[in-house]
Design an enzyme around this catalytic site. Structure first.
Site, PDB file in Angstrom:
ATOM      1  N   CYS A 112       0.804  -1.354   0.120  1.00  0.00           N
ATOM      2  CA  CYS A 112       0.141   0.045   0.006  1.00  0.00           C
ATOM      3  C   CYS A 112       0.973   1.387   0.009  1.00  0.00           C
ATOM      4  O   CYS A 112       0.455   2.403  -0.305  1.00  0.00           O
ATOM      5  CB  CYS A 112      -0.812  -0.081   1.196  1.00  0.00           C
ATOM      6  SG  CYS A 112      -2.124  -1.224   1.160  1.00  0.00           S
ATOM      7  N   HIS A 252      -3.218   7.357   3.150  1.00  0.00           N
ATOM      8  CA  HIS A 252      -3.554   6.259   2.443  1.00  0.00           C
ATOM      9  C   HIS A 252      -4.869   5.776   3.053  1.00  0.00           C
ATOM     10  O   HIS A 252      -5.301   5.929   4.600  1.00  0.00           O
ATOM     11  CB  HIS A 252      -2.443   5.101   2.636  1.00  0.00           C
ATOM     12  CG  HIS A 252      -2.968   3.524   2.484  1.00  0.00           C
ATOM     13  ND1 HIS A 252      -3.625   3.233   1.411  1.00  0.00           N
ATOM     14  CD2 HIS A 252      -2.952   2.415   3.315  1.00  0.00           C
ATOM     15  CE1 HIS A 252      -4.085   2.096   1.466  1.00  0.00           C
ATOM     16  NE2 HIS A 252      -3.647   1.392   2.525  1.00  0.00           N
ATOM     17  N   ASN A 282     -10.106   0.003   0.768  1.00  0.00           N
ATOM     18  CA  ASN A 282      -8.770   0.173   0.701  1.00  0.00           C
ATOM     19  C   ASN A 282      -8.151  -0.467  -0.596  1.00  0.00           C
ATOM     20  O   ASN A 282      -8.359  -1.652  -1.025  1.00  0.00           O
ATOM     21  CB  ASN A 282      -8.041  -0.746   1.803  1.00  0.00           C
ATOM     22  CG  ASN A 282      -6.583  -0.834   1.861  1.00  0.00           C
ATOM     23  OD1 ASN A 282      -5.761  -0.575   0.801  1.00  0.00           O
ATOM     24  ND2 ASN A 282      -5.871  -1.128   2.996  1.00  0.00           N
TER      25      ASN A 282
END
Ligand code: ACO
Length: 358
Positions: A112, A252, A282
């Protein structure tokens, strides 16, 4: 000193929507639990016609259009991803096959945190003077590796892509500071087993083998709350800024509670934090460039705005950077692009006067 301004940006998400109500029919969960623990209401997930390549290419085309350049003019393509369509060849080469051109092309794996790692890497190629135009993509299709019988992970993830074009400028634009970190000992808290060269996989060797994302949610949560705040604060300080100078935090998008903790650490009001985890879940390496595109479309990023990116992910890894938004000093016409004329200082590169500069 040479800088790497963000001159183009684009995003792409699949059409297919997976809501909390859909998940209630698949596993023992509830909309109330998911929203309360994560802030997620729905996510976009890939269908049979979608791929990491198709999403990355769509986002990249928009970014190139926005920058007003073609793939032929790129010097380098870097794709941050942990879900390439195949291992040989790189995802970046697959994207280039769609876009055209002969730029150098490689992938960067930081889960990520991949987009911010790739942005830092691409910026270095420009700041060093080696290259003038770099395409940086963050893309993931993690739902291909999600076990839709595991309620602890299947509620979290969505798919998508975001891309930016970086171009050289003598004005202070683009990444002002970079913070990259990793704690390899934490690799066991978030991973996809197999899918590598460690040992050849077979049902005989691994009777329990499940090629699904495995996660220790509580460990990752604790880690994320700590590093998101610390890394963002370090990026602000390294850029010579204070929190009062920050116009927008683009974190994020993994969990609303993690984002809120980071915002509290920086003492930023909520309206200076871009949040879209409710709509996309996500999306891994894609989450920051997607959020960036949305913030820009909402008119929240003006020439000279100070933006902070901060990410965490598998590795365990983290990355942050302070970015000055805008295209001041970037070549915008043919004479300037081929190097025969430099843009006038204090202009946006189109000949327009940069706001706030006489
Ligand atoms: N619905 C209902 N109940 C659930 C669900 C669900 N979907 N999932 C778990 N539960 C239950 C658990 O079984 C547990 O029940 P128990 O108390 O009877 O044992 C209870 O809820 C609490 O579970 P916890 O794991 O303690 O819940 P927590 O508050 O930690 O929230 C979550 C879980 C949302 C996963 C959180 O830990 C988290 O967000 N962690 C970070 C994950 C993350 O961001 N990962 C991505 C990293 S980025 C990358 O690189 C891909």
């Amino acid at each position: 000193m040479r800088h790497a301004a963000i001159t183009g940006w684009g995003m792409a998400v699949p059409d297919r929507v997976l809501t909390n109500a859909d998940l209630e029919r698949m596993v023992e969960t509830s909309d109330e639990w998911i929203v309360g623990r994560t802030g997620i209401k729905e996510r976009r997930i890939v269908g049979p016609g979608d791929s990491t390549t198709s999403l990355a290419t769509a986002a990249s085309r928009l970014a190139l259009d926005r920058a007003g350049i073609t793939a032929d003019e790129l010097d380098l393509i870097i794709v941050g991803t942990c879900t390439p369509d195949q291992f040989l060849v790189s995802q970046a080469c697959l994207v280039q096959a769609e876009l055209g051109g002969n730029a150098g092309a490689f992938d960067l794996g930081a889960a990520c945190s991949g987009f911010v790692y790739a942005l830092a890497t691409g910026s270095q190629f420009i700041q060093s003077g080696l290259y003038r135009r770099v395409l940086v993509v963050g893309v993931d299709t993690l739902t291909r590796f999600v076990d839709y019988a595991d309620r602890t992970t299947c509620i979290l993830f969505g798919d998508g892509a975001g891309a930016v074009v970086l171009e050289a400028t003598d004005e202070q634009r683009g990444l002002l500071s970079t913070v990259l970190g990793a704690d390899g000992a934490g690799h066991k808290h978030l991973y996809i087993p197999g899918w590598g060269a460690l040992v050849p996989e077979s049902a005989e060797l691994f009777p329990e083998y499940r090629p699904y994302l495995q996660m220790n949610g509580q460990e990752v949560f604790r880690f994320a709350v700590r590093v998101m705040g610390d890394a963002a604060a370090e990026a602000v300080e390294k850029a010579g800024l204070t929190f009062a100078d920050i116009d927008m935090l683009i974190p994020h998008q993994a969990n609303l509670r993690i984002i809120d903790a980071a915002a509290r650490r920086l003492d930023l009001p909520r309206d200076k934090v871009w949040v879209n985890v409710d709509r996309y879940g996500n999306t891994s390496a894609a989450s920051i460039p997607i959020a960036l595109c949305e913030a820009e479309a909402a008119g929240r990023l003006h020439e000279g705005a100070n933006v902070v990116f901060v990410a965490f992910g598998g590795g365990l890894s983290w990355a942050a950077g302070a970015v000055r938004w805008g295209t001041a000093g970037v070549c915008r016409d043919a004479a300037c692009r081929d190097g025969s004329r430099k843009p006038e200082a204090g202009t946006t590169g189109t000949g327009e006067r940069e706001p706030g500069r006489l």
